[in-house]
Write a protein that holds these residues in place. Structure first.
Motif, short mmCIF file in Angstrom:
data_model
loop_
_atom_site.label_atom_id
_atom_site.label_comp_id
_atom_site.label_asym_id
_atom_site.label_seq_id
_atom_site.Cartn_x
_atom_site.Cartn_y
_atom_site.Cartn_z
N MET A 177 51.31 38.12 48.82
CA MET A 177 51.90 38.43 47.52
C MET A 177 51.87 39.93 47.23
N GLY A 178 51.45 40.72 48.23
CA GLY A 178 51.43 42.17 48.06
C GLY A 178 50.08 42.74 47.66
N ALA A 179 49.05 41.89 47.52
CA ALA A 179 47.73 42.36 47.14
C ALA A 179 47.08 43.13 48.29
N GLU A 180 46.39 44.21 47.95
CA GLU A 180 45.67 45.02 48.93
C GLU A 180 44.19 45.07 48.56
N TRP A 181 43.34 44.79 49.54
CA TRP A 181 41.91 44.67 49.31
C TRP A 181 41.13 45.78 50.01
N GLU A 182 39.97 46.13 49.42
CA GLU A 182 39.04 47.04 50.07
C GLU A 182 37.61 46.63 49.72
N THR A 183 36.67 46.95 50.58
CA THR A 183 35.27 46.59 50.40
C THR A 183 34.59 47.49 49.39
N VAL A 184 33.75 46.91 48.55
CA VAL A 184 32.84 47.68 47.70
C VAL A 184 31.42 47.53 48.25
N ASP A 185 30.95 46.30 48.39
CA ASP A 185 29.67 46.02 49.04
C ASP A 185 29.67 44.56 49.47
N ASP A 186 28.50 44.01 49.78
CA ASP A 186 28.45 42.64 50.30
C ASP A 186 28.92 41.59 49.31
N ASP A 187 28.82 41.89 48.02
CA ASP A 187 29.17 40.91 47.00
C ASP A 187 30.43 41.27 46.22
N ARG A 188 30.99 42.45 46.46
CA ARG A 188 32.13 42.89 45.65
C ARG A 188 33.25 43.42 46.54
N ALA A 189 34.47 43.14 46.08
CA ALA A 189 35.66 43.68 46.74
C ALA A 189 36.64 44.10 45.65
N ARG A 190 37.47 45.05 45.99
CA ARG A 190 38.43 45.61 45.04
C ARG A 190 39.84 45.28 45.48
N VAL A 191 40.68 44.79 44.54
CA VAL A 191 42.04 44.42 44.87
C VAL A 191 43.02 45.21 44.00
N SER A 192 44.14 45.62 44.61
CA SER A 192 45.22 46.31 43.90
C SER A 192 46.47 45.45 43.98
N LEU A 193 47.21 45.40 42.87
CA LEU A 193 48.43 44.61 42.81
C LEU A 193 49.65 45.52 42.67
N PRO A 194 50.79 45.13 43.20
CA PRO A 194 52.00 45.94 43.07
C PRO A 194 52.36 46.18 41.60
N GLY A 195 52.64 47.45 41.27
CA GLY A 195 53.08 47.79 39.93
C GLY A 195 51.99 47.97 38.91
N VAL A 196 50.73 47.77 39.30
CA VAL A 196 49.60 47.95 38.38
C VAL A 196 48.76 49.12 38.88
N ASP A 197 48.53 50.10 38.01
CA ASP A 197 47.87 51.34 38.45
C ASP A 197 46.42 51.15 38.84
N GLU A 198 45.68 50.38 38.05
CA GLU A 198 44.24 50.24 38.27
C GLU A 198 43.93 49.08 39.21
N PRO A 199 42.87 49.18 40.01
CA PRO A 199 42.41 48.05 40.82
C PRO A 199 41.46 47.16 40.02
N LEU A 200 41.23 45.97 40.53
CA LEU A 200 40.31 45.02 39.93
C LEU A 200 39.17 44.76 40.89
N THR A 201 37.94 44.86 40.40
CA THR A 201 36.76 44.59 41.22
C THR A 201 36.25 43.19 40.94
N LEU A 202 36.12 42.38 41.98
CA LEU A 202 35.63 41.01 41.86
C LEU A 202 34.23 40.93 42.43
N THR A 203 33.33 40.30 41.69
CA THR A 203 31.99 40.00 42.19
C THR A 203 31.97 38.53 42.58
#
Length: 272
Positions: A177-203
Protein backbone atom coordinates in the motif's frame (compact mmCIF):
# COMPACT_ATOMS: atom_id res chain seq x y z
CA UNK A 1 -49.91 47.01 22.04
CA UNK A 2 -49.70 47.34 18.25
CA UNK A 3 -45.98 48.13 18.46
CA UNK A 4 -45.38 45.17 20.74
CA UNK A 5 -47.19 42.75 18.46
CA UNK A 6 -45.40 44.12 15.41
CA UNK A 7 -42.04 43.74 17.14
CA UNK A 8 -42.79 40.18 18.11
CA UNK A 9 -43.93 39.40 14.59
CA UNK A 10 -40.72 40.83 13.14
CA UNK A 11 -38.66 38.85 15.60
CA UNK A 12 -40.52 35.69 14.61
CA UNK A 13 -39.96 36.37 10.91
CA UNK A 14 -36.27 37.04 11.58
CA UNK A 15 -35.88 33.75 13.45
CA UNK A 16 -37.61 31.88 10.64
CA UNK A 17 -35.25 33.54 8.18
CA UNK A 18 -32.21 32.66 10.25
CA UNK A 19 -33.46 29.08 10.56
CA UNK A 20 -33.77 28.91 6.78
CA UNK A 21 -30.21 30.16 6.31
CA UNK A 22 -28.85 27.73 8.89
CA UNK A 23 -30.80 24.93 7.27
CA UNK A 24 -29.25 25.81 3.91
CA UNK A 25 -25.77 25.80 5.44
CA UNK A 26 -26.43 22.42 7.01
CA UNK A 27 -27.80 21.06 3.72
CA UNK A 28 -24.74 22.15 1.75
CA UNK A 29 -22.46 20.68 4.40
CA UNK A 30 -24.31 17.36 4.47
CA UNK A 31 -24.30 17.17 0.68
CA UNK A 32 -20.51 17.52 0.74
CA UNK A 33 -20.28 14.91 3.48
CA UNK A 34 -22.34 12.45 1.46
CA UNK A 35 -20.08 13.00 -1.55
CA UNK A 36 -16.94 12.33 0.52
CA UNK A 37 -18.52 9.28 2.13
CA UNK A 38 -19.45 7.78 -1.24
CA UNK A 39 -15.95 8.43 -2.54
CA UNK A 40 -14.27 6.66 0.39
CA UNK A 41 -16.74 3.77 0.35
CA UNK A 42 -15.95 3.17 -3.30
CA UNK A 43 -12.56 1.80 -2.17
CA UNK A 44 -12.71 -1.98 -2.17
CA UNK A 45 -10.33 -4.91 -1.83
CA UNK A 46 -8.93 -6.28 -5.07
CA UNK A 47 -7.57 -9.70 -5.89
CA UNK A 48 -4.46 -9.39 -3.70
CA UNK A 49 -4.29 -11.28 -0.42
CA UNK A 50 -1.86 -11.14 2.50
CA UNK A 51 1.28 -13.21 2.13
CA UNK A 52 3.43 -13.19 5.31
CA UNK A 53 6.46 -13.56 3.06
CA UNK A 54 5.81 -10.05 1.74
CA UNK A 55 6.81 -8.56 5.13
CA UNK A 56 9.75 -10.85 5.91
CA UNK A 57 12.30 -8.11 5.20
CA UNK A 58 10.64 -5.52 7.45
CA UNK A 59 11.94 -4.55 10.90
CA UNK A 60 11.15 -7.22 13.49
CA UNK A 61 8.47 -5.19 15.36
CA UNK A 62 6.72 -4.32 12.08
CA UNK A 63 6.80 -7.94 10.93
CA UNK A 64 5.41 -9.18 14.26
CA UNK A 65 2.65 -6.58 14.19
CA UNK A 66 1.51 -7.20 10.60
CA UNK A 67 1.61 -10.99 10.92
CA UNK A 68 -0.43 -10.69 14.12
CA UNK A 69 -2.91 -8.20 12.66
CA UNK A 70 -3.67 -9.84 9.27
CA UNK A 71 -4.47 -13.50 8.71
CA UNK A 72 -2.56 -15.24 5.89
CA UNK A 73 -4.57 -15.23 2.67
CA UNK A 74 -6.85 -12.45 3.89
CA UNK A 75 -7.80 -10.10 0.98
CA UNK A 76 -6.09 -6.73 1.34
CA UNK A 77 -8.87 -4.51 2.66
CA UNK A 78 -8.77 -0.94 1.42
CA UNK A 79 -11.49 0.39 3.69
CA UNK A 80 -12.97 -0.09 7.15
CA UNK A 81 -16.37 1.02 8.46
CA UNK A 82 -16.44 1.63 12.22
CA UNK A 83 -19.05 2.38 14.84
CA UNK A 84 -17.86 3.44 18.29
CA UNK A 85 -18.85 4.97 21.60
CA UNK A 86 -16.88 6.68 24.31
CA UNK A 87 -16.10 9.98 25.98
CA UNK A 88 -14.69 13.29 24.76
CA UNK A 89 -13.11 15.76 27.18
CA UNK A 90 -14.13 19.42 27.31
CA UNK A 91 -12.02 21.14 29.95
CA UNK A 92 -12.54 19.09 33.11
CA UNK A 93 -15.72 17.40 31.84
CA UNK A 94 -15.97 14.10 29.99
CA UNK A 95 -18.98 14.01 27.66
CA UNK A 96 -20.34 10.81 26.09
CA UNK A 97 -20.42 10.37 22.33
CA UNK A 98 -21.36 7.88 19.65
CA UNK A 99 -19.86 7.96 16.17
CA UNK A 100 -19.50 6.30 12.81
CA UNK A 101 -16.31 6.43 10.75
CA UNK A 102 -15.16 5.46 7.28
CA UNK A 103 -11.39 5.11 6.79
CA UNK A 104 -9.80 4.28 3.44
CA UNK A 105 -6.18 3.39 2.69
CA UNK A 106 -4.17 6.26 1.15
CA UNK A 107 -7.33 8.39 0.98
CA UNK A 108 -8.41 9.50 4.44
CA UNK A 109 -11.25 9.30 6.94
CA UNK A 110 -14.70 10.68 7.68
CA UNK A 111 -15.74 10.71 11.37
CA UNK A 112 -19.34 11.57 12.27
CA UNK A 113 -19.98 11.89 16.02
CA UNK A 114 -22.87 12.98 18.19
CA UNK A 115 -21.62 14.39 21.52
CA UNK A 116 -23.94 14.84 24.51
CA UNK A 117 -23.08 18.01 26.45
CA UNK A 118 -25.91 17.71 28.97
CA UNK A 119 -29.66 17.13 29.27
CA UNK A 120 -31.19 18.13 25.94
CA UNK A 121 -27.94 19.67 24.68
CA UNK A 122 -25.79 18.02 22.02
CA UNK A 123 -23.75 18.70 18.93
CA UNK A 124 -23.01 16.63 15.86
CA UNK A 125 -21.15 16.95 12.60
CA UNK A 126 -18.11 15.66 10.82
CA UNK A 127 -14.32 15.65 11.14
CA UNK A 128 -12.62 14.63 7.89
CA UNK A 129 -9.41 14.25 5.94
CA UNK A 130 -9.86 13.23 2.32
CA UNK A 131 -7.21 13.33 -0.40
CA UNK A 132 -5.05 15.84 1.46
CA UNK A 133 -7.83 18.17 2.65
CA UNK A 134 -9.01 18.26 6.25
CA UNK A 135 -11.83 20.05 7.99
CA UNK A 136 -14.54 20.11 10.65
CA UNK A 137 -18.23 20.99 10.39
CA UNK A 138 -20.24 20.86 13.63
CA UNK A 139 -23.74 21.96 14.59
CA UNK A 140 -25.33 22.55 17.98
CA UNK A 141 -28.59 20.61 18.35
CA UNK A 142 -28.18 19.59 14.72
CA UNK A 143 -28.88 23.10 13.42
CA UNK A 144 -26.74 25.99 14.73
CA UNK A 145 -23.24 26.02 13.14
CA UNK A 146 -20.59 26.15 15.87
CA UNK A 147 -17.46 24.94 14.05
CA UNK A 148 -16.46 25.36 10.44
CA UNK A 149 -12.71 24.84 10.10
CA UNK A 150 -10.36 24.28 7.19
CA UNK A 151 -7.13 25.49 5.64
CA UNK A 152 -3.48 24.36 5.58
CA UNK A 153 -3.11 24.07 9.37
CA UNK A 154 -6.24 21.92 9.63
CA UNK A 155 -5.02 19.81 6.70
CA UNK A 156 -1.76 19.07 8.55
CA UNK A 157 -3.47 18.33 11.86
CA UNK A 158 -6.05 16.08 10.19
CA UNK A 159 -3.27 14.19 8.40
CA UNK A 160 -1.78 13.41 11.81
CA UNK A 161 -5.05 11.96 12.98
CA UNK A 162 -5.41 9.90 9.81
CA UNK A 163 -1.90 8.54 10.33
CA UNK A 164 -2.60 7.44 13.91
CA UNK A 165 -5.97 5.90 13.05
CA UNK A 166 -4.53 3.86 10.19
CA UNK A 167 -3.97 1.06 12.73
CA UNK A 168 -7.73 0.45 12.42
CA UNK A 169 -6.91 -0.68 8.87
CA UNK A 170 -3.66 -2.68 9.24
CA UNK A 171 -3.57 -3.55 5.54
CA UNK A 172 -2.98 0.16 4.84
CA UNK A 173 0.39 -0.22 6.60
CA UNK A 174 1.69 -2.88 4.21
CA UNK A 175 4.49 -2.13 1.72
CA UNK A 176 2.00 -3.10 -1.00
CA UNK A 177 0.00 0.00 0.00
CA UNK A 178 3.07 2.24 -0.18
CA UNK A 179 4.01 2.12 3.52
CA UNK A 180 7.72 2.40 4.34
CA UNK A 181 9.13 1.03 7.58
CA UNK A 182 12.30 1.58 9.60
CA UNK A 183 13.61 0.16 12.88
CA UNK A 184 13.58 2.14 16.12
CA UNK A 185 14.46 -0.66 18.55
CA UNK A 186 13.41 -4.22 19.44
CA UNK A 187 9.89 -3.15 20.37
CA UNK A 188 9.29 -0.16 18.11
CA UNK A 189 9.18 0.53 14.39
CA UNK A 190 8.40 3.68 12.45
CA UNK A 191 6.12 3.77 9.39
CA UNK A 192 5.62 6.50 6.78
CA UNK A 193 2.57 6.73 4.52
CA UNK A 194 2.31 8.35 1.08
CA UNK A 195 1.19 11.97 1.28
CA UNK A 196 1.63 12.29 5.06
CA UNK A 197 4.64 14.30 6.25
CA UNK A 198 5.14 12.77 9.69
CA UNK A 199 5.93 9.11 10.45
CA UNK A 200 4.09 7.01 13.02
CA UNK A 201 5.93 5.02 15.69
CA UNK A 202 4.31 1.76 16.78
CA UNK A 203 5.18 -0.03 20.00
CA UNK A 204 4.59 -3.76 19.60
CA UNK A 205 4.60 -6.58 22.14
CA UNK A 206 6.49 -9.81 21.77
CA UNK A 207 3.27 -11.46 20.63
CA UNK A 208 2.78 -8.88 17.87
CA UNK A 209 -0.06 -7.05 19.64
CA UNK A 210 -0.05 -3.29 19.26
CA UNK A 211 0.57 -1.46 22.54
CA UNK A 212 0.63 2.19 21.49
CA UNK A 213 1.22 4.63 18.64
CA UNK A 214 2.86 8.05 18.61
CA UNK A 215 3.52 10.81 16.10
CA UNK A 216 4.13 14.54 15.92
CA UNK A 217 0.89 16.34 15.12
CA UNK A 218 -0.06 19.98 14.72
CA UNK A 219 -2.17 21.04 17.71
CA UNK A 220 -5.01 23.16 16.35
CA UNK A 221 -5.39 24.86 19.74
CA UNK A 222 -1.80 26.08 20.05
CA UNK A 223 -0.57 25.97 16.45
CA UNK A 224 2.45 23.94 17.58
CA UNK A 225 3.66 20.47 16.68
CA UNK A 226 3.23 18.22 19.70
CA UNK A 227 3.61 14.51 20.45
CA UNK A 228 0.24 12.86 19.88
CA UNK A 229 -0.80 9.26 20.17
CA UNK A 230 -2.92 6.48 21.59
CA UNK A 231 -2.68 3.65 24.10
CA UNK A 232 -4.34 0.39 23.12
CA UNK A 233 -6.38 -1.05 26.00
CA UNK A 234 -7.71 -4.13 24.16
CA UNK A 235 -7.90 -5.65 20.68
CA UNK A 236 -10.28 -7.86 18.75
CA UNK A 237 -10.14 -9.95 15.58
CA UNK A 238 -12.87 -9.33 13.01
CA UNK A 239 -12.99 -11.22 9.70
CA UNK A 240 -9.30 -12.09 9.79
CA UNK A 241 -8.08 -8.63 10.86
CA UNK A 242 -7.00 -7.75 14.42
CA UNK A 243 -7.47 -4.12 15.43
CA UNK A 244 -7.40 -1.96 18.57
CA UNK A 245 -10.85 -2.22 20.18
CA UNK A 246 -10.50 0.06 23.20
CA UNK A 247 -8.20 3.09 22.95
CA UNK A 248 -7.26 6.19 24.88
CA UNK A 249 -6.05 9.09 22.75
CA UNK A 250 -4.21 12.23 23.83
CA UNK A 251 -1.35 14.69 23.69
CA UNK A 252 1.98 14.54 25.48
CA UNK A 253 2.70 17.45 27.81
CA UNK A 254 6.00 19.33 28.01
CA UNK A 255 6.76 17.24 31.10
CA UNK A 256 6.40 14.09 28.99
CA UNK A 257 3.10 13.00 30.57
CA UNK A 258 0.29 11.52 28.50
CA UNK A 259 -2.85 13.66 28.72
CA UNK A 260 -5.88 11.90 27.20
CA UNK A 261 -8.85 13.78 25.74
CA UNK A 262 -10.62 10.92 23.97
CA UNK A 263 -11.64 7.41 24.99
CA UNK A 264 -13.41 5.04 22.66
CA UNK A 265 -14.53 1.46 22.31
CA UNK A 266 -15.47 0.03 18.94
CA UNK A 267 -18.84 -1.60 18.54
CA UNK A 268 -18.42 -2.86 14.99
CA UNK A 269 -15.74 -3.01 12.33
CA UNK A 270 -16.43 -4.08 8.73
CA UNK A 271 -13.67 -4.33 6.13
CA UNK A 272 -14.03 -3.79 2.40
Amino acid sequence: MFRTRLGARHVGVALVGIGGVLGAVRFRSRRGVRKCRRSLRAERAGDESFDPGSVSALPAPARRYLEHAIDPGRPLARRVELTMAGEFRFGDRWCPFEAEETLAARRGFLWEPTVRLGPGLWFSGVDFYVDGEGGQRFFLDGLLPVVRAGGPAVDRSSAGRFLAESVWLPTSLLPAMGAEWETVDDDRARVSLPGVDEPLTLTVGGDGALRSVKTMRLDGGTGERRPFGAVVESERTVDGVTVPWEVEVGWETEAGEFEPFFRAELREAAFG
